[in-house]
Design an enzyme around this catalytic site. Sequence first.
Site, PDB file in Angstrom:
ATOM      1  CE  LYS A 173      -4.584  -7.362   3.304  1.00  0.00           C
ATOM      2  NZ  LYS A 173      -3.460  -8.217   3.734  1.00  0.00           N
ATOM      3  N   GLY A 234       1.244 -16.631   4.170  1.00  0.00           N
ATOM      4  CA  GLY A 234       2.435 -17.157   4.813  1.00  0.00           C
ATOM      5  C   GLY A 234       2.912 -18.500   4.305  1.00  0.00           C
ATOM      6  CB  ALA A 260      -1.776 -13.900   0.902  1.00  0.00           C
ATOM      7  N   GLY A 261       0.958 -15.356  -0.154  1.00  0.00           N
ATOM      8  CA  GLY A 261       1.410 -16.595  -0.769  1.00  0.00           C
ATOM      9  C   GLY A 261       2.683 -16.516  -1.570  1.00  0.00           C
ATOM     10  CG  ASN A 282       4.949  -9.476   6.794  1.00  0.00           C
ATOM     11  OD1 ASN A 282       4.233  -9.337   7.776  1.00  0.00           O
ATOM     12  ND2 ASN A 282       6.249  -9.341   6.912  1.00  0.00           N
TER      13      ASN A 282
END
Length: 330
Positions: A173, A234, A260-261, A282
């Site tokens: 990635k 995040g 993401a987000g 994550n």
Amino acid sequence: MRVTINGEERCFDVSLTVKQLLGQIGIDSRKVAVERNLEIVPRSQYEEVSLGDGDRLEIVHFIGGGASDEAGAGHEDTFEVAGRRFTSRLLVGTGKYKDFEETKAAIEASGAEIVTVAVRRVNITDSNQPMLIDYLDPKKYTYLPNTAGCYTAEEAMRTLRLAREVGGWDLVKLEVLGDRQTLYPHMPETLEAAEILIKEGFKVMVYCTDDLIMAKRLEDIGCVAIMPLAAPIGSGLGLQNSINIRLIVERASVPVLVDAGVGTASDAAIVMELGCEGVLMNSAIAEAREPVKMAIAMRKAVESGRLAYLAGRMPKKRYADPSSPLAGLI
């Protein structure tokens, strides 16, 4: 002999090979990659390469960062990236957990098969510290090395070359960041790195802006998956631009996975209802009050959103439409 290891100067009485040095500082050579004076030392040459006075070494391994081979067994709805087939459409990172035990428990609960891992320096002061690889078996999970924290194409390429040396992985990635506050991708640097890495045989999944034209360009140069952000990394804000994501899904010929987000289960479901092949997260799991429960919620949300997409939602209407027939009304 004086050598600098991960930024720390060490002195040795005699000249050593790379293999001997790793043994002296208590590092398992099978779990790390070594860079000597900015040149990667192939693992097959550890016993042959002798170190010299003034050499600078970087010794790295994977940190932070899947699921069992049985995850999703019996489901025919799979997706494919670079010729590899997966049943779980939830990809997870391994950072921010309180310890490796929690990391392992949450990832097992998520049902994920792909886990992202960062490449960081080995702790040479305490070589007995546990490593991620001791908790998440690379034979059970697909490790996806990423370039988190890289702000230039050169940094990202150097990181992934080391990652390939650690475990031989070519599916990676790529993310090159352009702004420290928003962690938005730096697309010119991302394009430069992607082109070079693809020529070197890497199979590049790429973090990018939610820009259709940029996504198509990344696909055209050979990226194996497009990973537009839903919101800043995040942030937990959820999907901010469903129109752009849907356009990318409609036009792309490679898998589109939102990265993401995402903040909660409903965000993951919405992403999947747009037709994305998967979603990577994550913080949404690791920063939840109970990460393992949230991992289960995210697994179910991704599965639910995918089923809703396959089922096809009812059309939106401006006015009410009664569900009961009016014929025979008393």
